[in-house]
Scaffold this active site. Structure first.
Site, PDB file in Angstrom:
ATOM      1  N   ASP A   1      -2.069   9.995   7.585  1.00  0.00           N
ATOM      2  CA  ASP A   1      -2.757   8.841   7.487  1.00  0.00           C
ATOM      3  C   ASP A   1      -4.335   9.565   6.994  1.00  0.00           C
ATOM      4  O   ASP A   1      -4.799  10.577   7.538  1.00  0.00           O
ATOM      5  CB  ASP A   1      -3.306   7.910   8.440  1.00  0.00           C
ATOM      6  CG  ASP A   1      -2.020   6.949   8.856  1.00  0.00           C
ATOM      7  OD1 ASP A   1      -1.248   6.495   7.738  1.00  0.00           O
ATOM      8  OD2 ASP A   1      -2.030   6.483  10.026  1.00  0.00           O
TER       9      ASP A   1
ATOM     10  N   HIS B   1       3.887  10.292   5.173  1.00  0.00           N
ATOM     11  CA  HIS B   1       2.818  10.537   5.272  1.00  0.00           C
ATOM     12  C   HIS B   1       1.956  10.757   6.396  1.00  0.00           C
ATOM     13  O   HIS B   1       2.537  10.339   7.254  1.00  0.00           O
ATOM     14  CB  HIS B   1       1.820   9.205   4.303  1.00  0.00           C
ATOM     15  CG  HIS B   1       2.206   8.091   4.863  1.00  0.00           C
ATOM     16  ND1 HIS B   1       3.431   7.178   5.175  1.00  0.00           N
ATOM     17  CD2 HIS B   1       1.212   7.368   5.759  1.00  0.00           C
ATOM     18  CE1 HIS B   1       3.072   6.169   5.924  1.00  0.00           C
ATOM     19  NE2 HIS B   1       1.879   6.139   6.211  1.00  0.00           N
TER      20      HIS B   1
ATOM     21  N   HIS C   1       4.555  10.071   9.207  1.00  0.00           N
ATOM     22  CA  HIS C   1       5.572   8.776   9.691  1.00  0.00           C
ATOM     23  C   HIS C   1       5.956   8.263   8.260  1.00  0.00           C
ATOM     24  O   HIS C   1       5.194   8.215   7.346  1.00  0.00           O
ATOM     25  CB  HIS C   1       4.710   8.071  10.637  1.00  0.00           C
ATOM     26  CG  HIS C   1       3.188   7.704  10.040  1.00  0.00           C
ATOM     27  ND1 HIS C   1       2.254   8.433  10.032  1.00  0.00           N
ATOM     28  CD2 HIS C   1       2.827   6.587   9.572  1.00  0.00           C
ATOM     29  CE1 HIS C   1       1.118   7.784   9.602  1.00  0.00           C
ATOM     30  NE2 HIS C   1       1.529   6.519   9.439  1.00  0.00           N
TER      31      HIS C   1
ATOM     32  N   ARG D   1      -3.741  -1.851  12.854  1.00  0.00           N
ATOM     33  CA  ARG D   1      -3.958  -0.351  12.929  1.00  0.00           C
ATOM     34  C   ARG D   1      -5.318   0.282  13.261  1.00  0.00           C
ATOM     35  O   ARG D   1      -6.065  -0.270  12.501  1.00  0.00           O
ATOM     36  CB  ARG D   1      -3.345   0.597  11.917  1.00  0.00           C
ATOM     37  CG  ARG D   1      -3.383   2.335  12.223  1.00  0.00           C
ATOM     38  CD  ARG D   1      -2.840   2.935  11.029  1.00  0.00           C
ATOM     39  NE  ARG D   1      -3.853   3.378  10.156  1.00  0.00           N
ATOM     40  CZ  ARG D   1      -4.014   3.620   8.785  1.00  0.00           C
ATOM     41  NH1 ARG D   1      -2.701   3.488   8.298  1.00  0.00           N
ATOM     42  NH2 ARG D   1      -4.818   3.958   8.218  1.00  0.00           N
TER      43      ARG D   1
END
Length: 277
Positions: free
Chosen positions: A99, A97, A253, A268
């Protein structure tokens, strides 16, 4: 200290040394990191015990920060997502995916800090959408170049997982209404390098707009397998306080889920970007 960036592979990934990210980053250091990001797509830093506030302030050096609509955030910094997973809260990111592609200006990058790790496992892989696109045949590139794909919030954040309580349902319904499916180019142009790369992903991409369902499903299935080829990827084995900074515009990732029932905690920060073209 002298900042040094060492490539980990020809397609993607580099290790950065000679910088302390717990201290304010100078303009020269920021520019060097952005140049390294442009070349290598994902940068890795070892032993960087940044606090949530320090991580937020570091990320702000690269742009405005995104606040996630459903993920939990840190009490000291709402811009920091807390990804705390174990057997009772299994992860949802064990797919390829990019983000937050369900918004009109998807993130330009993200900074991920390893806070608590399992005894083994929990690696993350990144793939270069540029390398994957350039490896396609010219006829297939020409087919993909003018197409658009829809990206869906509810595909990656389904109600059964994120709206289980009345409080969660209220937050989820608000987010789903705010973020209807949105089209982006199947092949995106990087706004800095000008390079072209694949911009569809398993996590959020629901369909290719110009194709019928069977054609769309077949093309997307092929591209999902194609981008995961090892020659387009780098794999990072986390140690506590490692930090990764990746260019979210043309990478994907995948977080491996091989550590359950043990716990894994990552923080994150997500830097907003621009409209894909």
């Amino acid at each position: 200290m002298t900042l040094h960036i060492q490539a980990l592979g020809p397609a993607i990934g580099a290790l950065v040394t000679g910088i302390d990210l717990t201290q304010p980053v100078s303009d020269a250091q920021r520019d060097a990191l952005l140049a390294g990001l442009l070349q290598h797509h994902v940068l890795f830093f070892e032993n960087q015990p940044v606090t949530p506030v320090q991580q937020r302030d570091l990320a702000r050096r690269f742009g405005e920060l995104h606040i996630h609509p459903v993920y939990p955030t840190h009490p000291d910094a709402v811009e920091i997502i807390v990804l705390d997973t174990d057997d009772n809260n299994p992860p949802d990111n064990d797919n390829w995916h990019t983000d937050v592609t369900f918004i009109d200006k998807p993130p330009m990058g993200a900074l991920l800090s390893a806070r608590h790790l399992p005894p083994s496992g929990g690696d993350t892989l990144w793939a270069s959408g540029i390398a994957a696109y350039e490896a396609l045949s010219e006829p297939l590139r020409k087919l993909l170049d003018p197409l658009h794909a829809e990206h869906s919030f509810v595909q990656s954040f389904p109600a059964w997982r994120y709206a289980r309580t009345p409080e969660e349902r209220k937050v989820w319904e608000s987010a789903a209404a705010k973020y209807p499916d949105i089209p982006h180019p199947v092949v995106r142009t990087h706004p800095v390098s000008g390079k072209r790369g694949l911009f569809v992903n398993e996590g959020f991409t629901s369909r290719i707009v110009e194709l019928d369902k069977k054609e769309s499903d077949a093309i997307l299935a092929f591209l999902r397998v194609h981008i995961a080829k090892p020659e387009f990827t780098v794999r990072w084995r986390w140690k506590q306080y490692d930090l990764a900074f990746w260019d979210n515009r043309l990478t994907q990732h995948y977080a491996t889920v091989d550590y359950l029932p043990h716990r894994r905690v990552m923080h994150r920060a997500t830097v907003l970007g621009d409209v894909p073209y």
